[in-house]
Design a protein around this motif. Structure first.
Motif, PDB file in Angstrom:
ATOM      1  N   PRO A  92       1.227  -0.315  12.953  1.00 36.24           N
ATOM      2  CA  PRO A  92       1.559  -0.691  14.317  1.00 36.24           C
ATOM      3  C   PRO A  92       2.181   0.460  15.080  1.00 36.24           C
ATOM      4  O   PRO A  92       2.901   1.277  14.541  1.00 36.24           O
ATOM      5  N   THR A  93       1.886   0.522  16.379  1.00 39.02           N
ATOM      6  CA  THR A  93       2.406   1.622  17.198  1.00 39.02           C
ATOM      7  C   THR A  93       2.998   1.139  18.515  1.00 39.02           C
ATOM      8  O   THR A  93       3.589   1.936  19.222  1.00 39.02           O
ATOM      9  N   GLY A  94       2.861  -0.120  18.874  1.00 40.46           N
ATOM     10  CA  GLY A  94       3.319  -0.565  20.183  1.00 40.46           C
ATOM     11  C   GLY A  94       4.270  -1.724  20.096  1.00 40.46           C
ATOM     12  O   GLY A  94       4.731  -2.137  19.039  1.00 40.46           O
ATOM     13  N   GLU A  95       4.604  -2.285  21.287  1.00 40.80           N
ATOM     14  CA  GLU A  95       5.514  -3.414  21.361  1.00 40.80           C
ATOM     15  C   GLU A  95       4.936  -4.643  20.675  1.00 40.80           C
ATOM     16  O   GLU A  95       5.614  -5.367  19.990  1.00 40.80           O
ATOM     17  N   ASN A  96       3.665  -4.894  20.921  1.00 48.71           N
ATOM     18  CA  ASN A  96       2.999  -6.050  20.319  1.00 48.71           C
ATOM     19  C   ASN A  96       1.639  -5.572  19.835  1.00 48.71           C
ATOM     20  O   ASN A  96       0.707  -5.418  20.598  1.00 48.71           O
ATOM     21  N   ASP A  97       1.539  -5.294  18.550  1.00 51.79           N
ATOM     22  CA  ASP A  97       0.385  -4.572  18.044  1.00 51.79           C
ATOM     23  C   ASP A  97      -0.196  -5.286  16.842  1.00 51.79           C
ATOM     24  O   ASP A  97       0.271  -6.351  16.434  1.00 51.79           O
ATOM     25  N   GLU A  98      -1.227  -4.656  16.272  1.00 55.15           N
ATOM     26  CA  GLU A  98      -1.879  -5.182  15.087  1.00 55.15           C
ATOM     27  C   GLU A  98      -1.810  -4.128  13.990  1.00 55.15           C
ATOM     28  O   GLU A  98      -1.678  -2.936  14.253  1.00 55.15           O
ATOM     29  N   ALA A  99      -1.932  -4.586  12.742  1.00 51.49           N
ATOM     30  CA  ALA A  99      -1.927  -3.648  11.615  1.00 51.49           C
ATOM     31  C   ALA A  99      -2.788  -4.214  10.496  1.00 51.49           C
ATOM     32  O   ALA A  99      -2.929  -5.433  10.355  1.00 51.49           O
ATOM     33  N   LEU A 100      -3.355  -3.304   9.725  1.00 51.98           N
ATOM     34  CA  LEU A 100      -4.134  -3.654   8.542  1.00 51.98           C
ATOM     35  C   LEU A 100      -3.475  -3.018   7.323  1.00 51.98           C
ATOM     36  O   LEU A 100      -3.144  -1.826   7.345  1.00 51.98           O
ATOM     37  N   TYR A 101      -3.297  -3.817   6.268  1.00 58.92           N
ATOM     38  CA  TYR A 101      -2.736  -3.316   5.025  1.00 58.92           C
ATOM     39  C   TYR A 101      -3.581  -3.819   3.857  1.00 58.92           C
ATOM     40  O   TYR A 101      -4.381  -4.756   3.998  1.00 58.92           O
ATOM     41  N   THR A 102      -3.375  -3.212   2.698  1.00 59.29           N
ATOM     42  CA  THR A 102      -3.998  -3.697   1.470  1.00 59.29           C
ATOM     43  C   THR A 102      -2.949  -4.466   0.667  1.00 59.29           C
ATOM     44  O   THR A 102      -1.841  -3.961   0.453  1.00 59.29           O
ATOM     45  N   LEU A 103      -3.302  -5.664   0.227  1.00 54.74           N
ATOM     46  CA  LEU A 103      -2.403  -6.523  -0.532  1.00 54.74           C
ATOM     47  C   LEU A 103      -2.853  -6.545  -1.988  1.00 54.74           C
ATOM     48  O   LEU A 103      -3.929  -7.051  -2.299  1.00 54.74           O
ATOM     49  N   HIS A 104      -2.055  -5.974  -2.862  1.00 53.40           N
ATOM     50  CA  HIS A 104      -2.389  -5.879  -4.284  1.00 53.40           C
ATOM     51  C   HIS A 104      -1.772  -7.045  -5.057  1.00 53.40           C
ATOM     52  O   HIS A 104      -0.700  -7.544  -4.698  1.00 53.40           O
ATOM     53  N   GLY A 105      -2.446  -7.438  -6.139  1.00 56.91           N
ATOM     54  CA  GLY A 105      -1.898  -8.445  -7.040  1.00 56.91           C
ATOM     55  C   GLY A 105      -2.408  -9.851  -6.809  1.00 56.91           C
ATOM     56  O   GLY A 105      -2.010 -10.779  -7.511  1.00 56.91           O
ATOM     57  N   MET A 106      -3.286 -10.044  -5.816  1.00 53.24           N
ATOM     58  CA  MET A 106      -3.835 -11.393  -5.592  1.00 53.24           C
ATOM     59  C   MET A 106      -4.806 -11.753  -6.703  1.00 53.24           C
ATOM     60  O   MET A 106      -5.564 -10.909  -7.185  1.00 53.24           O
ATOM     61  N   TRP A 107      -4.782 -13.016  -7.066  1.00 54.93           N
ATOM     62  CA  TRP A 107      -5.656 -13.504  -8.119  1.00 54.93           C
ATOM     63  C   TRP A 107      -6.713 -14.443  -7.590  1.00 54.93           C
ATOM     64  O   TRP A 107      -7.781 -14.568  -8.146  1.00 54.93           O
ATOM     65  N   CYS A 108      -6.417 -15.118  -6.477  1.00 54.93           N
ATOM     66  CA  CYS A 108      -7.388 -16.058  -5.898  1.00 54.93           C
ATOM     67  C   CYS A 108      -7.010 -16.332  -4.451  1.00 54.93           C
ATOM     68  O   CYS A 108      -6.037 -15.771  -3.928  1.00 54.93           O
ATOM     69  N   THR A 109      -7.743 -17.215  -3.818  1.00 59.83           N
ATOM     70  CA  THR A 109      -7.475 -17.534  -2.414  1.00 59.83           C
ATOM     71  C   THR A 109      -6.134 -18.228  -2.236  1.00 59.83           C
ATOM     72  O   THR A 109      -5.555 -18.173  -1.151  1.00 59.83           O
ATOM     73  N   SER A 110      -5.618 -18.888  -3.272  1.00 56.12           N
ATOM     74  CA  SER A 110      -4.302 -19.515  -3.165  1.00 56.12           C
ATOM     75  C   SER A 110      -3.224 -18.471  -2.929  1.00 56.12           C
ATOM     76  O   SER A 110      -2.256 -18.710  -2.198  1.00 56.12           O
ATOM     77  N   CYS A 111      -3.370 -17.304  -3.556  1.00 54.61           N
ATOM     78  CA  CYS A 111      -2.423 -16.215  -3.328  1.00 54.61           C
ATOM     79  C   CYS A 111      -2.448 -15.792  -1.862  1.00 54.61           C
ATOM     80  O   CYS A 111      -1.400 -15.546  -1.248  1.00 54.61           O
ATOM     81  N   ALA A 112      -3.653 -15.691  -1.306  1.00 60.06           N
ATOM     82  CA  ALA A 112      -3.784 -15.294   0.098  1.00 60.06           C
ATOM     83  C   ALA A 112      -3.103 -16.312   1.012  1.00 60.06           C
ATOM     84  O   ALA A 112      -2.369 -15.939   1.939  1.00 60.06           O
ATOM     85  N   LEU A 113      -3.318 -17.589   0.764  1.00 57.77           N
ATOM     86  CA  LEU A 113      -2.706 -18.631   1.588  1.00 57.77           C
ATOM     87  C   LEU A 113      -1.191 -18.648   1.424  1.00 57.77           C
ATOM     88  O   LEU A 113      -0.463 -18.920   2.384  1.00 57.77           O
ATOM     89  N   ALA A 114      -0.702 -18.344   0.211  1.00 59.50           N
ATOM     90  CA  ALA A 114       0.740 -18.317  -0.021  1.00 59.50           C
ATOM     91  C   ALA A 114       1.400 -17.213   0.787  1.00 59.50           C
ATOM     92  O   ALA A 114       2.439 -17.421   1.435  1.00 59.50           O
TER      93      ALA A 114
END
Length: 727
Positions: free
Chosen positions: A7-29
């Protein structure tokens, strides 16, 4: 190096990589926990690509703020990983799954064999059956402990996040089967359910491995984008040194050899000809003057090395931004994915409550302890919403990956689903239907000049210029003389004309009317020019004056007529252009379009109004700054390969190949992908709803419940895999 995804602004967006997920339940959590944090406006975690997209206040969505919070849940947040690292991560996941699947299969095989002998009544006495049942339990220990560990860890993490999902149900199912089996053995019964626990783990591991392979295949679609080499010649310590791209910062000077792919975005230190086809789609080279920006992925032409001042380092290049836009699309969710998430969000807690309540309710209804425990075990197993979680994201990943291979990259998360429902298509003419490769349509020459002599002079003169019009004339005249003439360039005004000296023949000028007039030439008015008012005029002159006039017009892409014919079978197709009526009518006749479907001399505002009057949803393809309003007015805006930066920024999708064939194939893939999404979502929802109701009203053996649950998950995964492997 500064990460452009941060992110670079007052109200921005960002993309990151999330490690350690095992299934879609992890994503929802993770979504559930982070979404309620102050300053976070929206968040989406895409399990297949391990990507987290977040929007909100700059401080709230900064990596330093989010990473510690997510680490407490058991996951690791890092800057968006490069494509090569994503490949390595998926390969590591595949090895991780393969090892656990191997252990589960080897030891589980003996557990299943022992159970089959007991079920079949093939053992001589109850005592032997009881001993074999203990053996069955012993062989299940490596499966339950080692092979099943990832499920327990993921279940614990989602519980910690107060978002219990599939892995909690799997964990309860496995250990309920173990506890029930041990209890039965303690009572002297051989009717154990170690095989249920083993089958649940092994089959789910197999499904995860297939799913990982599908994710790997979808990620490989990003590899179709041009990839320059990893090292470059940079000016350091007062000398040119081979330097890794990652160590070259903005402001550094680098040099490139002719024919080499430009590795970093930068500013040219001298004029050069550049082949931009791989990134911009222009089919002929462009002349870039000194100080003009060039982009990684384009190819340097000419015969001399060229120095560039770097403006964007590795990770910040236009090429990287295009990859990130694709990842940005994948990380967000369309309406079908949101529907699947909502269904899974309430299904998991309901299934958990039903499973836990099945035991006391069974006892209250008069069932004995063993039968009530087996009924509760079946409810836990059959309720796992694996298929619901995988229904849409796997199909979306496979479909978008296939579309990228076909030459269309999506930026808007809702574009894939909208493309599948398109009704009307509007096409800009110049730069969208035409390829920017001029061809000769007419010519005139000085009286008494033979055609062969004219071609000979033209070929020799045009060889000295790399301008697209000169190269087109050279190709036309080349049949007369294919030798390489000896010429000396006296003067060249890029984009205007060139003066050359031909040994033994004198001086020649080739260029525009304005250039030759500035050189003192008197140019007569030509009938051919009046017959082709929209053509580009190129003039040839020698020491005696005017020698010839040549008229060239832009040509449509080779696939334009066939692509429009294919589109017209399924959509309303019109042409919108600001060009003259005569030019639009000529193009319509060439492409086989009805004159009433083609609109000429339309302003940007008029184009947008026309679009809004078409049956929705609408799609518009345009390449210029004047097309940005129409790109915004359409339900889906598409920028062709040679589009301007303004058009590319305003479009929801980019064509990565010349012509419209990629669009035609991409629309077909979008329809198939949405159909697969709906199939998967319907099948998984129907399965979970009916299976839960059925297992509550009647007794279903736990092993049958396992097979039914895994069959549902595999059917969803393999149905999505059809998109990834489809030829």
């Amino acid at each position: 190096m500064t990460d452009q995804t941060a992110p670079t602004g007052e109200n921005d967006e960002a993309l990151y990589t999330l490690h350690g997920m095992w299934c879609t339940s992890c994503a929802l959590a993770v979504e559930g926990v982070v979404a309620h944090r102050p300053g976070v406006e929206s968040i989406s975690v895409h399990y297949p690509t391990a990507t987290l997209w977040i929007k909100g206040g700059a401080q709230a969505i900064a990596l330093d703020t989010l990473a510690p919070k997510i680490k407490r849940l058991g996951y690791r947040l890092t800057p968006l990983e490069p494509n090569s690292d994503a490949h390595a991560r998926l390969e590591q996941e595949s090895r991780y799954l393969s090892l656990r699947l191997l252990v589960g299969s080897v030891f589980g095989m003996w557990t299943m064999l022992a159970s089959i002998l007991i079920y079949a009544g093939a053992l001589p006495s109850p005592t032997v059956e009881w001993v074999v049942a203990w053996v069955s339990g012993a062989f299940s220990i490596p499966v339950i402990t080692f092979a099943g560990w990832p499920f327990y860890r993921a279940g614990l993490r989602t519980l910690r996040a107060r978002r219990p999902g599939m892995d909690v149900l799997v964990t309860l199912g496995v250990w309920s089967a173990v506890v029930v089996s041990v209890g039965l053995l303690w009572r002297g019964s051989a009717q154990v359910y170690f095989d249920t626990a083993v089958m649940l783990i092994v089959l789910l591991l197999g499904g995860r491995l297939v799913e990982t392979l599908c994710r790997h295949r979808g990620l490989k679609a990003l590899d179709v984008l041009p990839q320059p080499k990893d090292e470059i010649l940079a000016w350091q310590s007062k000398q040119w040194l081979i330097t890794p791209l990652a160590e070259v910062a903005p402001g550094a000077r680098v040099t490139l050899a002719p024919g080499e792919l430009i590795a970093l975005d930068g500013i040219l230190e001298s004029a050069a000809w550049v082949d931009t086809a791989s990134l911009t789609g222009e089919s002929v080279p462009r002349h870039f003057p000194r100080g003009e920006p060039v982009y990684a992925g384009c190819r340097l032409l000419g015969s001399e090395d060229i120095a560039i001042t770097v403006t964007h380092a590795l990770g910040q290049r236009r090429l990287d931004r295009l990859r990130n836009q694709m990842r940005h699309y994948q990380a967000q969710k369309g309406e079908l994915q949101k529907l699947a998430d909502r269904f899974a969000a309430w299904l998991s807690p309901v299934a958990l409550l039903l499973g836990v309540a099945a035991l006391p309710v069974g006892l209250l209804l008069g069932l004995d302890l063993e039968e009530a425990a087996v009924r509760a075990l079946s409810v836990l197993v059959v309720a796992c919403p694996c298929a619901v979680g995988l229904a849409v994201p796997l199909a979306s990943l496979a479909g978008s990956g296939r579309m990228l291979n076909q030459g269309i990259a999506l930026r808007d998360p809702a574009a894939l689903e909208t493309l599948a429902r398109i009704t009307s298509i509007a096409l800009d003419k110049t730069g969208t239907l035409t390829r920017g490769e001029p061809s000769l349509v007419s010519w005139e020459c000085r009286e008494g000049m033979a055609e062969s002599t004219l071609k000979n002079r033209l070929y020799q003169t045009a060889t000295g210029s790399q301008h697209p019009l000169a190269q087109a004339l050279k190709r036309w005249a080349g049949a007369c003389d294919t030798s390489t003439p000896s010429t000396q360039v006296v003067q060249e005004v890029p984009g205007q004309g060139i003066q050359l000296e031909l040994p033994g023949q004198g001086s020649f000028w080739l260029g525009s009317r304005r250039y030759l007039t500035s050189q003192g030439m008197v140019i007569p008015e030509m009938n051919a020019g009046m017959a082709h008012p929209g053509a580009s005029e190129v003039l040839l002159a020698d020491d005696q004056g005017w020698l010839g006039s040549f008229y060239l017009e832009d040509t449509p892409y080779a696939d334009a007529a066939s692509s429009i014919a294919r589109l017209q079978t399924n959509y309303w197709v019109i042409m919108l252009s600001g060009d003259r009526v005569s030019a639009v009518d000529a193009m319509a006749e060439h492409l086989g379009m009805a004159s009433e479907a083609c609109f000429a001399e339309r302003s940007p505002e008029a184009k947008a109004r026309l679009l809004q009057g078409l049956p929705a949803p609408t799609l518009f393809v345009g390449d210029g700054v004047n097309d940005t309003l129409s790109l915004a007015a359409a339900d889906v805006g598409v920028a062709p390969l040679n589009a301007s930066d303004a058009a590319r920024e305003g479009a929801a999708a980019h064509l990565l190949k010349p012509g419209l064939e990629g669009l035609v194939e991409g629309l077909a893939t979008a329809r198939v992908t949405r159909r697969v999404m709906l199939q998967n979502l319907t099948l998984s929802a129907v399965y979970n709803t009916l299976a839960l109701g059925l297992v509550i009203v009647m007794a279903i053996p736990p092993l049958v419940a396992v097979l039914a649950m895994v069959a549902s998950s595999l059917s969803v995964t393999l149905n999505a895999a059809r998109l990834a492997w489809r030829e």
